[in-house]
Design a protein around this motif. Structure first.
Motif, mmCIF file in Angstrom:
data_model
loop_
_atom_site.group_PDB
_atom_site.id
_atom_site.type_symbol
_atom_site.label_atom_id
_atom_site.label_comp_id
_atom_site.label_asym_id
_atom_site.label_seq_id
_atom_site.Cartn_x
_atom_site.Cartn_y
_atom_site.Cartn_z
ATOM 1 N N ILE A 21 1.371 5.728 -0.406
ATOM 2 C CA ILE A 21 1.753 4.349 -0.701
ATOM 3 C C ILE A 21 2.611 4.317 -1.957
ATOM 4 O O ILE A 21 2.203 4.810 -3.015
ATOM 5 N N ALA A 22 3.792 3.745 -1.847
ATOM 6 C CA ALA A 22 4.652 3.517 -3.003
ATOM 7 C C ALA A 22 4.350 2.122 -3.542
ATOM 8 O O ALA A 22 4.686 1.114 -2.907
ATOM 9 N N GLU A 23 3.683 2.086 -4.679
ATOM 10 C CA GLU A 23 3.300 0.812 -5.297
ATOM 11 C C GLU A 23 4.482 0.250 -6.079
ATOM 12 O O GLU A 23 4.838 0.756 -7.148
ATOM 13 N N ILE A 24 5.101 -0.777 -5.516
ATOM 14 C CA ILE A 24 6.177 -1.473 -6.225
ATOM 15 C C ILE A 24 5.574 -2.472 -7.206
ATOM 16 O O ILE A 24 6.081 -2.656 -8.323
ATOM 17 N N GLY A 25 4.467 -3.108 -6.801
ATOM 18 C CA GLY A 25 3.777 -4.031 -7.691
ATOM 19 C C GLY A 25 4.698 -5.127 -8.173
ATOM 20 O O GLY A 25 5.313 -5.854 -7.381
ATOM 21 N N ILE A 26 4.839 -5.238 -9.496
ATOM 22 C CA ILE A 26 5.773 -6.203 -10.077
ATOM 23 C C ILE A 26 6.893 -5.478 -10.829
ATOM 24 O O ILE A 26 7.561 -6.073 -11.677
ATOM 25 N N ASN A 27 7.107 -4.207 -10.506
ATOM 26 C CA ASN A 27 8.185 -3.456 -11.155
ATOM 27 C C ASN A 27 9.567 -4.027 -10.856
ATOM 28 O O ASN A 27 10.540 -3.707 -11.542
ATOM 29 N N HIS A 28 9.666 -4.877 -9.860
ATOM 30 C CA HIS A 28 10.938 -5.520 -9.512
ATOM 31 C C HIS A 28 11.338 -6.583 -10.528
ATOM 32 O O HIS A 28 12.486 -7.066 -10.518
ATOM 33 N N ASN A 29 10.388 -7.002 -11.371
ATOM 34 C CA ASN A 29 10.657 -8.032 -12.396
ATOM 35 C C ASN A 29 11.229 -9.316 -11.810
ATOM 36 O O ASN A 29 12.064 -9.989 -12.426
ATOM 37 N N GLY A 30 10.760 -9.659 -10.618
ATOM 38 C CA GLY A 30 11.171 -10.912 -10.002
ATOM 39 C C GLY A 30 12.534 -10.895 -9.357
ATOM 40 O O GLY A 30 13.038 -11.944 -8.943
ATOM 41 N N GLY A 212 -3.059 6.755 -8.685
ATOM 42 C CA GLY A 212 -2.800 7.436 -9.944
ATOM 43 C C GLY A 212 -1.868 6.676 -10.866
ATOM 44 O O GLY A 212 -0.898 6.058 -10.415
ATOM 45 N N HIS A 213 -2.166 6.748 -12.140
ATOM 46 C CA HIS A 213 -1.332 6.101 -13.155
ATOM 47 C C HIS A 213 -0.892 7.098 -14.227
ATOM 48 O O HIS A 213 -0.528 6.712 -15.329
ATOM 49 N N GLU A 214 -0.929 8.378 -13.879
ATOM 50 C CA GLU A 214 -0.562 9.412 -14.839
ATOM 51 C C GLU A 214 0.948 9.581 -14.918
ATOM 52 O O GLU A 214 1.692 9.088 -14.064
ATOM 53 N N VAL A 215 1.389 10.303 -15.937
ATOM 54 C CA VAL A 215 2.773 10.739 -16.014
ATOM 55 C C VAL A 215 2.851 12.105 -15.342
ATOM 56 O O VAL A 215 2.080 13.002 -15.661
ATOM 57 N N GLY A 216 3.782 12.272 -14.402
ATOM 58 C CA GLY A 216 3.892 13.543 -13.694
ATOM 59 C C GLY A 216 3.364 13.458 -12.275
ATOM 60 O O GLY A 216 2.852 12.420 -11.842
ATOM 61 N N LEU A 217 3.487 14.560 -11.551
ATOM 62 C CA LEU A 217 3.215 14.579 -10.120
ATOM 63 C C LEU A 217 2.039 15.467 -9.732
ATOM 64 O O LEU A 217 1.406 15.238 -8.698
ATOM 65 N N VAL A 218 1.743 16.469 -10.535
ATOM 66 C CA VAL A 218 0.759 17.489 -10.151
ATOM 67 C C VAL A 218 -0.618 16.899 -9.833
ATOM 68 O O VAL A 218 -1.226 17.256 -8.810
ATOM 69 N N ILE A 237 12.856 2.183 -9.967
ATOM 70 C CA ILE A 237 14.175 2.804 -9.876
ATOM 71 C C ILE A 237 14.620 3.336 -11.230
ATOM 72 O O ILE A 237 15.569 4.120 -11.319
ATOM 73 N N ASP A 238 13.914 2.929 -12.307
ATOM 74 C CA ASP A 238 14.267 3.402 -13.646
ATOM 75 C C ASP A 238 13.078 3.140 -14.571
ATOM 76 O O ASP A 238 12.723 1.986 -14.818
ATOM 77 N N VAL A 250 6.970 6.359 -11.008
ATOM 78 C CA VAL A 250 7.764 7.516 -10.602
ATOM 79 C C VAL A 250 9.112 7.026 -10.102
ATOM 80 O O VAL A 250 9.185 6.083 -9.306
ATOM 81 N N GLU A 251 10.181 7.656 -10.569
ATOM 82 C CA GLU A 251 11.521 7.291 -10.115
ATOM 83 C C GLU A 251 11.807 7.895 -8.740
ATOM 84 O O GLU A 251 11.074 8.778 -8.276
#
Length: 291
Positions: A21-30, A212-218, A237-238, A250-251
């Motif tokens: 699942i790719a969580e977009i959430g509110i990262n779109h900033n409206g 997950g809310h960590e930095v990184g992928l492992v 996207i950034d 994650v980008e």
């Protein structure tokens, strides 16, 4: 009862491919165009679904926080005004629904209040997710269950007793659970990935995943090795964009790698039965001196 649930056309559980699942959430900033770019990035990464968040701001924003001022991309405004700025309405979700169907990707939302559930019932979304903050909101759990749709609960910021009670209230039918730690980003020592094994033992009928809310992928790939049958990570996207979740996101290029890491992990796990593979026969013949 089989440790299994169904979202859309896909079965999720032991023995099935990890549902990503790719969580977009509110990262779109409206911004709907940004949201569509994130959907496209998830499709390009071969994710199984995208997820948004739906709130009724004046219900979900604590009263003592509503009038606090905050510096935002829209100026110095109240926290409540900010919550409305990042909230999509019916027109935007109609376009999200259309775009996801066109792109062939599942989509659903985390719902934070009963009014948001009623709003989302206008759309034939594949499931509902209950955020960690809402695990003890039993009226909301019952309201979501009454829709008859698959439900995923998240367990961050929760005790084992709270998790058990939440499962009791919502019921185990077509229910999935995510191990999670609710800090953004999460320090490695607080990821506690072995909780996936603990939850699998505690709830033998439920598919257990990892949010997950960590930095990184492992760690997300390790979660799959430990038995997670769903993985959810925030997508952006950034990561330099404004917003509280961006730093734990994650980008697009990273998300493509994440999906590949998870698929390789699945392949590498095998079935636990020792065998001599055909590819080993040549080296065996050449190198084994005592037969």
């Amino acid at each position: 009862m089989t440790r299994e649930m169904k979202i859309g056309e896909k079965l999720i559980g032991d023995g099935h491919q990890t549902y990503i699942i790719a969580e977009i959430g509110i990262n779109h900033n409206g911004d709907l165009d940004v949201a569509k770019k994130m959907i496209d990035a998830a499709v390009n990464a071969n994710a199984d679904a995208v997820k948004f968040q739906k709130r009724t701001p004046d219900v979900c924003t604590p009263l003592d926080q509503q009038l606090k001022m905050r510096q935002t991309p829209w100026g110095y405004i109240t926290y409540l005004d900010y919550r409305y700025k990042v909230e999509f309405g019916e027109e935007e979700y109609q376009e999200i629904d259309r775009h996801c169907k066109e792109q062939g990707i599942d989509w659903f939302v985390s719902v934070w209040d009963e009014g948001s559930v009623d709003f989302m019932e206008k759309f034939d979304t594949h499931a509902y997710k209950l955020p960690s903050a809402s695990l003890t909101d039993y009226d909301l759990l019952r309201h979501v269950r009454a829709t008859g749709r698959p439900v995923i609960i998240s367990t961050g910021m929760s005790t084992m007793d709270e998790i058990r009670k939440g499962v009791e209230v919502v019921g185990e039918d077509n229910l999935g659970m995510m191990h999670s730690t609710s800090s953004y980003p999460c320090d490695p020592e607080e990821l506690n990935l072995k909780m996936i094994e603990t939850l699998k033992k505690e709830f033998p009928n439920l598919p257990i995943g990892y949010s997950g809310h960590e930095v990184g992928l492992v760690p997300s790939a390790i979660a799959v090795a430990l038995g997670a049958c769903m993985v959810e990570r925030h997508l952006t996207i950034d990561r330099s964009m404004w917003g509280s979740d961006q730093s734990a996101s994650v980008e697009p290029g990273g998300f493509r790698k994440l999906v590949k890491y998870i698929r390789v992990t699945e392949q590498g796990l095998g079935n636990g039965v020792k065998q001599v593979y055909e590819s080993e026969m040549g080296p065996r013949e050449k190198l084994r001196r005592v037969k």
